[in-house]
Design a protein around this motif. Structure first.
Motif, PDB file in Angstrom:
ATOM      1  N   PRO A 589       0.808  -1.221   0.000  1.00  0.00           N
ATOM      2  CA  PRO A 589       0.000   0.000   0.000  1.00  0.00           C
ATOM      3  C   PRO A 589       0.842   1.272   0.000  1.00  0.00           C
ATOM      4  CG  PRO A 589      -1.000  -1.612   1.451  1.00  0.00           C
ATOM      5  CD  PRO A 589       0.310  -2.199   1.009  1.00  0.00           C
ATOM      6  N   LEU A 590       1.991   1.255   0.684  1.00  0.00           N
ATOM      7  CA  LEU A 590       2.870   2.427   0.651  1.00  0.00           C
ATOM      8  C   LEU A 590       3.396   2.659  -0.764  1.00  0.00           C
ATOM      9  CD1 LEU A 590       4.387   4.729   2.009  1.00  0.00           C
ATOM     10  CD2 LEU A 590       6.202   3.090   2.607  1.00  0.00           C
ATOM     11  N   GLY A 591       3.762   1.567  -1.446  1.00  0.00           N
ATOM     12  CA  GLY A 591       4.209   1.701  -2.826  1.00  0.00           C
ATOM     13  C   GLY A 591       3.127   2.316  -3.699  1.00  0.00           C
ATOM     14  N   TRP A 592       1.876   1.893  -3.485  1.00  0.00           N
ATOM     15  CA  TRP A 592       0.764   2.460  -4.255  1.00  0.00           C
ATOM     16  C   TRP A 592       0.606   3.953  -3.941  1.00  0.00           C
ATOM     17  CZ3 TRP A 592      -4.160  -0.263  -6.125  1.00  0.00           C
ATOM     18  CH2 TRP A 592      -3.845  -1.491  -6.723  1.00  0.00           C
ATOM     19  N   ALA A 593       0.675   4.308  -2.673  1.00  0.00           N
ATOM     20  CA  ALA A 593       0.541   5.721  -2.302  1.00  0.00           C
ATOM     21  C   ALA A 593       1.638   6.551  -2.968  1.00  0.00           C
ATOM     22  CB  ALA A 593       0.600   5.877  -0.785  1.00  0.00           C
ATOM     23  N   CYS A 594       2.846   5.982  -3.055  1.00  0.00           N
ATOM     24  CA  CYS A 594       3.951   6.692  -3.705  1.00  0.00           C
ATOM     25  C   CYS A 594       3.732   6.788  -5.208  1.00  0.00           C
ATOM     26  CB  CYS A 594       5.266   5.977  -3.405  1.00  0.00           C
ATOM     27  SG  CYS A 594       5.746   6.050  -1.651  1.00  0.00           S
ATOM     28  N   ARG A 595       3.146   5.753  -5.799  1.00  0.00           N
ATOM     29  CA  ARG A 595       2.900   5.799  -7.237  1.00  0.00           C
ATOM     30  C   ARG A 595       1.810   6.810  -7.569  1.00  0.00           C
ATOM     31  NH1 ARG A 595       0.223   5.037 -11.584  1.00  0.00           N
ATOM     32  NH2 ARG A 595       1.186   4.073 -13.431  1.00  0.00           N
ATOM     33  N   TRP A 596       0.723   6.806  -6.786  1.00  0.00           N
ATOM     34  CA  TRP A 596      -0.419   7.669  -7.090  1.00  0.00           C
ATOM     35  C   TRP A 596      -0.323   9.054  -6.432  1.00  0.00           C
ATOM     36  CZ3 TRP A 596      -1.470   2.481  -8.021  1.00  0.00           C
ATOM     37  CH2 TRP A 596      -2.188   2.202  -9.185  1.00  0.00           C
ATOM     38  N   GLY A 597       0.734   9.292  -5.697  1.00  0.00           N
ATOM     39  CA  GLY A 597       0.948  10.625  -5.134  1.00  0.00           C
ATOM     40  C   GLY A 597       0.079  10.964  -3.945  1.00  0.00           C
ATOM     41  N   ARG A 598      -0.294   9.978  -3.152  1.00  0.00           N
ATOM     42  CA  ARG A 598      -1.123  10.199  -1.972  1.00  0.00           C
ATOM     43  C   ARG A 598      -0.218  10.483  -0.765  1.00  0.00           C
ATOM     44  NH1 ARG A 598      -6.219  11.897  -2.158  1.00  0.00           N
ATOM     45  NH2 ARG A 598      -7.299  10.964  -3.930  1.00  0.00           N
ATOM     46  N   LEU A 599       0.159  11.741  -0.609  1.00  0.00           N
ATOM     47  CA  LEU A 599       1.122  12.129   0.420  1.00  0.00           C
ATOM     48  C   LEU A 599       0.606  11.823   1.817  1.00  0.00           C
ATOM     49  CD1 LEU A 599       3.723  13.536   1.328  1.00  0.00           C
ATOM     50  CD2 LEU A 599       2.524  15.723   1.132  1.00  0.00           C
ATOM     51  N   GLU A 600      -0.619  12.208   2.137  1.00  0.00           N
ATOM     52  CA  GLU A 600      -1.135  12.005   3.491  1.00  0.00           C
ATOM     53  C   GLU A 600      -1.305  10.534   3.808  1.00  0.00           C
ATOM     54  OE1 GLU A 600      -1.376  14.164   5.981  1.00  0.00           O
ATOM     55  OE2 GLU A 600      -0.361  15.447   4.525  1.00  0.00           O
ATOM     56  N   VAL A 601      -1.758   9.753   2.828  1.00  0.00           N
ATOM     57  CA  VAL A 601      -1.882   8.314   3.053  1.00  0.00           C
ATOM     58  C   VAL A 601      -0.503   7.709   3.292  1.00  0.00           C
ATOM     59  CG1 VAL A 601      -2.566   6.115   2.010  1.00  0.00           C
ATOM     60  CG2 VAL A 601      -4.029   8.130   1.733  1.00  0.00           C
ATOM     61  N   ALA A 602       0.490   8.143   2.526  1.00  0.00           N
ATOM     62  CA  ALA A 602       1.858   7.660   2.738  1.00  0.00           C
ATOM     63  C   ALA A 602       2.340   8.009   4.138  1.00  0.00           C
ATOM     64  CB  ALA A 602       2.793   8.254   1.684  1.00  0.00           C
ATOM     65  N   ARG A 603       2.066   9.229   4.572  1.00  0.00           N
ATOM     66  CA  ARG A 603       2.492   9.653   5.908  1.00  0.00           C
ATOM     67  C   ARG A 603       1.837   8.780   6.994  1.00  0.00           C
ATOM     68  NH1 ARG A 603       4.322  14.609   6.526  1.00  0.00           N
ATOM     69  NH2 ARG A 603       2.949  15.451   4.890  1.00  0.00           N
ATOM     70  N   ILE A 604       0.554   8.516   6.833  1.00  0.00           N
ATOM     71  CA  ILE A 604      -0.170   7.699   7.817  1.00  0.00           C
ATOM     72  C   ILE A 604       0.383   6.275   7.837  1.00  0.00           C
ATOM     73  CG2 ILE A 604      -2.421   6.670   8.314  1.00  0.00           C
ATOM     74  CD1 ILE A 604      -3.634   9.307   7.143  1.00  0.00           C
ATOM     75  N   LEU A 605       0.657   5.724   6.675  1.00  0.00           N
ATOM     76  CA  LEU A 605       1.211   4.369   6.614  1.00  0.00           C
ATOM     77  C   LEU A 605       2.565   4.303   7.311  1.00  0.00           C
ATOM     78  CD1 LEU A 605       0.246   3.550   2.924  1.00  0.00           C
ATOM     79  CD2 LEU A 605      -0.587   2.336   4.947  1.00  0.00           C
ATOM     80  N   LEU A 606       3.401   5.288   7.085  1.00  0.00           N
ATOM     81  CA  LEU A 606       4.709   5.312   7.740  1.00  0.00           C
ATOM     82  C   LEU A 606       4.566   5.448   9.248  1.00  0.00           C
ATOM     83  CD1 LEU A 606       6.568   7.553   5.142  1.00  0.00           C
ATOM     84  CD2 LEU A 606       7.111   5.156   5.670  1.00  0.00           C
TER      85      LEU A 606
END
Length: 644
Positions: A589-606
């Motif tokens: 899911p983090l890879g997907w957030a990075c591909r689709w540019g979902r900054l806040e989702v990436a931050r939450i996953l981290l």
């Protein structure tokens, strides 16, 4: 009498001897004058004459009614020459078997696995990095630009190869596509991928860019793109009189066939944009002045009943139906030609214009095109004409819903009244998407009481399941609350994935969607999501190994960062895992957030323990690799700050 040619489907494990007997029965029924057999034969065989109609003709009709080009193709399918087996040989890297199957049925190279699974053999060749098999498939006509639902743009074979860094496969795709352009454009025309960019400029309405490209390279006026369309085809499809006029004055051929033999005149008639009569009339006039030949599609759009009648009298009028655009009856409706519609119905053409996708027992049927467009456009007279000839009010046009849904979603209330008077039903999909709790409650009561009309829900489905799916998609929490108690699925039932994911649609707030209701509350989708999440395992897996957390990371651009974040938090709070990898992009899911540019989702996953480095992943599938190749600088910085 209206004619509804049967659309047959093979049973699982079909028996060839039984199919031969059925073809013989069809022949005898036709010779005996059985109306159903006559309808089927006339639908799939041009100019059938009982005096000369033989068994091999009946076998051809029988094959075509099953969706096959010929009896040998049907026989090959029964003998195991199927796209599923081809895909198996591709995955196994068995070049000899791949070549042998494509020699018998080259069309398998560009066939998807089924209506519900849009993988094609080329996808497997790319994902397994098999350049020689990719070359074979491309040579047989594979489309490297066809993606896989629900993320088609990200999952074309060309995109997968490029994003993985499989340069040798990218080169094969580009070389084969270039060969197609050259073959379509003729021997004396220099062609490059610029044609594809030109087609995109014309299709998007960027007239100034198109003219600039023509000025830079005048030869572009007669070259084809990789799909076989010339600039004239594309300009006619968007009905741009200025471009059409310029192209015709600069050597464009008005009769050059494109994909599937369609001409520029066909595309002017069929173009999917809303028809502006003045634009179409202007384009049609320019084409005719330049010597463009009439086609059945063009004649139907122009209202030329004399031409159509003459072709029918000659036995040369057929109704070419496409999956996305219907056929001649649909064109008559869209171009507001009631006399053409009446004529075509008198000729016995199918008022539902049914068409199949796929083959064998997994084939899907789409129908009701003409009536759906009557509903869209408020054509009451034509709708009554179709209903009188047997058009079905409750069948569906692929994923676009029934004619009743079309009337409801286009706010054609007089049409809704007409349809309900003739037995049309506002189904659970329509009621739920548009948050009509009153209709939803009545449908549930009818189902519970045994009074629900046949056909309101698909076989194997229930009102509650449809209300839940479309209630989530439309953001209708009250309807979701009504539906959930009627479903007793266990927490790990894979069906829950579909309903969780539908809450991510924000259907009524998709900007480009004709059926959207922007005025409705945007904040209700998370309520629907939380209700379903309370009933199921947050780690339910959907198609090609993706989880709901993957889907949150790829929510549509019409969903804001602030709106997407609560869905990720809810899943993680419920115990969603951050480390699953899907089977196509090979990413978390983090890879997907990075591909689709979902900054806040990436931050939450981290923040919830997602690994920013993922050393065990393929290099191209790691979070930072995705963020860098997609140009998401903010996410790159976030990952670097976390040690990536």
């Amino acid at each position: 009498m209206s004619h509804h040619p049967p659309v047959r489907k093979l049973r699982p494990q079909p028996d060839l001897d039984q199919l031969k007997r059925q073809a013989k029965e069809l022949l005898q029924a036709f010779l005996d004058g059985d109306p159903a057999a006559v309808t089927e034969v006339n639908a799939f065989f041009h100019g059938a004459d009982p005096a000369t109609f033989a068994l091999h003709h009946a076998q051809l009709v029988f094959a075509r009614s099953h969706g096959f080009e010929s009896w040998p193709k049907l026989k090959a399918h029964v003998d195991g020459v199927t796209v599923q087996r081809l895909a198996g040989f591709v995955r196994a890297g068995d070049i000899r078997q791949v070549e042998a199957m494509l020699k018998v049925r080259p069309e398998l190279a560009n066939m998807q696995m089924s209506y519900g699974d849009e993988h094609r053999p080329l996808h497997f060749a790319v994902m397994n990095r098999q350049p020689e098999i990719a070359r074979i498939l491309m040579h047989c006509g594979a489309d490297a630009r066809a993606g896989i639902h629900p993320h088609r743009d990200a999952t074309t074979a060309a995109t997968l190869a490029a994003e993985r860094g499989f340069d040798e496969i990218v080169a094969i795709i580009e070389t084969e596509e270039q060969k197609r352009r050259e073959a379509l454009s003729g021997p004396d025309t220099a062609v490059t991928s610029v044609q594809d960019d030109l087609s995109s400029a014309i299709a998007s309405g960027d007239e100034s860019q198109a003219f600039a490209m023509f000025q830079a390279d005048p030869s572009l006026t007669v070259a084809s793109d990789r799909d076989g369309w010339t600039p004239l085809h594309t300009a006619c499809a968007v009905r741009n009189p200025a471009l059409v006029d310029w192209l015709l004055r600069h050597s464009a051929s008005p009769n050059q066939p494109g994909k599937d033999g369609r001409t520029a005149f066909d595309l002017a008639a069929m173009g999917r944009r809303t028809i502006q009569p003045q634009q179409f009339t202007a384009v049609a006039g320019l084409l005719r002045q330049a010597g463009a030949e009439l086609t059945p599609r063009a004649a139907a759009a122009l209202g030329d009943v004399e031409w159509l009648s003459a072709r029918h009298a000659e036995g040369r009028l057929q109704n070419p139906i496409t999956w996305s655009s219907g056929g001649l009856l649909t064109l008559a409706v869209r171009h507001n030609q009631p006399e053409v519609l009446r004529l075509l119905l008198d000729f016995g053409f199918d008022p539902d214009e049914r068409i199949r996708s796929g083959e064998g027992e997994q084939a899907a049927i789409s129908q009701a095109f003409p009536l759906w467009h009557c509903a869209e456009l408020g054509r009451l007279e034509m709708a009554e004409m179709l209903i009188a000839r047997g058009a079905n009010l409750n069948q569906h046009v692929d994923s676009s819903g029934s004619p009743v849904y079309s009337a409801f979603s286009h706010r054609q209330w007089a049409m809704v009244d007409l349809f309900t008077r003739y037995g049309g039903i506002v189904g659970p999909d329509t009621a739920a998407i548009y948050r009509r709790t009153d209709i939803a409650r009545r449908l549930l009561e009818d189902e519970t009481g045994g009074t629900l009309p046949e056909g309101v829900v698909s076989p194997g489905r229930s009102v509650a399941a449809d209300l839940l799916e479309f209630g989530c998609s439309g953001g209708a929490p009250e309807i979701v609350r009504l539906a959930l108690p009627h479903l007793d699925w266990p927490r790990d039932d894979p069906r829950w994935f579909r309903y969780l994911a539908r809450s991510l649609d924000f259907w009524n707030h998709i900007p480009w969607l004709y059926a959207a209701n922007q005025e409705l509350d945007r904040g209700t989708y998370i309520d629907c999501f939380l209700q379903v999440l309370a009933r199921c395992n947050p780690n339910i897996v959907g198609g090609f190994g993706r989880t709901v957390l993957h889907e949150v990371a790829a929510m549509g651009d019409h969903v804001t960062e602030e709106e997407a974040a609560p869905f990720a938090r809810a899943l993680l709070a419920a115990g969603a895992h951050t480390n699953p990898r899907d089977e196509i992009l090979g990413s978390t899911p983090l890879g997907w957030a990075c591909r689709w540019g979902r900054l806040e989702v990436a931050r939450i996953l981290l923040e919830h323990g997602a690994d920013p480095i993922e050393p065990e992943a393929e290099a191209w599938a790691r979070p930072r690799a995705w963020a860098e190749k997609m140009g998401h600088a903010g996410i790159v910085k976030l990952l670097v700050d976390r040690g990536a």
